[in-house]
Scaffold this active site. Structure first.
Site, mmCIF file in Angstrom:
data_model
loop_
_atom_site.group_PDB
_atom_site.id
_atom_site.type_symbol
_atom_site.label_atom_id
_atom_site.label_comp_id
_atom_site.label_asym_id
_atom_site.label_seq_id
_atom_site.Cartn_x
_atom_site.Cartn_y
_atom_site.Cartn_z
ATOM 1 C CG LEU A 240 70.082 66.127 -3.086
ATOM 2 C CD1 LEU A 240 70.250 67.419 -2.382
ATOM 3 C CD2 LEU A 240 69.109 66.156 -4.094
ATOM 4 C CG ASP A 241 74.980 64.530 -8.203
ATOM 5 O OD1 ASP A 241 74.956 63.688 -8.833
ATOM 6 O OD2 ASP A 241 74.471 65.298 -7.639
ATOM 7 C CB SER A 242 79.010 67.009 -6.106
ATOM 8 O OG SER A 242 79.358 65.954 -7.149
#
Lengths: 156, 88
Positions: free
Chosen positions: A110-112
């Site tokens: 996942l990303d931020s």
């Protein structure tokens, strides 16, 4: 005039529910502020009240306790279950790969932005706000559980 | 915008600041959207915000990033003002 209305209500409650101690406490609690507001009527209210209390058979002291409404107490287990449940509902996480130690960015890809969404979902689930500075450090479900247990004073 | 590199790689100060700003705006946006009264509207706005932020995720040109940050702030302000009007 409000005090008079309150006394009438209190009188109508007191008669059928003389056995219930908590109602008596409620009477005492609600009558007290009313009495404080309208001084000239307070003597009459007091005498009437003491008459009812004397007439009623107040059950023993064990029932003289206050009752508040609240949610069931949190334990580490329940926190962990709820956190994992919310994460499984998130559409970008596949439930099979999810474990308590899986890192959002390294293991789950996942990303931020997704991490922000996840922390928002946790805020919704547990009902309290998590400030920005601490939210961006929470990178695994285990850390989230620890943080919530910290904030909610859950020991084990 | 949020340059999605591995956490071990270092970002320059400007990139780091932009990243923090963007994440902050995204968070405020989500919090503001929570206050919208209708559930369908909320879902629509959340999906819209998600799309917008994810679509521009990989932009590296600094001016473009700054422009988008300003746009996002304006949208956020608008939403907050409409909510304030709706609740009054």
């Amino acid at each position: 005039m409000a005090a008079r209305v309150l006394q009438q209500c209190v009188r109508s409650f007191a008669r059928p529910s003389l056995r219930l101690c908590s109602n008596n406490l409620a009477l005492r609690v609600t009558a007290a502020p009313a009495a404080a507001v309208h001084r000239p009527l307070s003597f009459a209210a007091d005498s009437r009240r003491t008459r009812w209390l004397v007439q009623s058979r107040i059950p023993s002291v064990g029932v003289l306790c206050r009752q508040y409404g609240d949610l069931p107490p949190l334990t580490l287990e329940t926190i962990k279950e709820r956190v994992m449940y919310v994460l499984k509902l998130y559409d970008k996480i596949s439930p099979e790969k999810l474990q308590t130690s899986s890192h959002f960015m390294k293991d789950l890809g996942l990303d931020s932005l997704d991490q922000v969404e996840i922390i928002m979902a946790m805020e919704d689930e547990f009902g309290f706000e998590i400030p920005d500075a601490e939210a961006e450090k929470l990178m695994t479900p285990e850390e989230i559980v620890q943080y919530i247990a910290d904030k909610k004073d859950v020991y084990e | 915008m949020t340059v999605s590199r591995l956490p071990s790689a270092a970002l320059s100060l400007k990139q780091f600041l932009h990243r923090q700003k963007v994440l902050g705006i995204y968070r405020n946006m989500l919090r503001t959207i929570r206050r919208v009264p209708d559930e369908a509207d909320r879902k629509f706005l959340r999906d819209w915000a998600r799309d917008e932020f994810h679509r521009n995720k990989n932009v590296t040109h600094e001016d473009a990033i700054r422009m988008m940050i300003t746009q996002a702030s304006n949208h956020l302000e608008e939403l907050q003002k409409s909510l304030a009007l709706a609740h009054s």
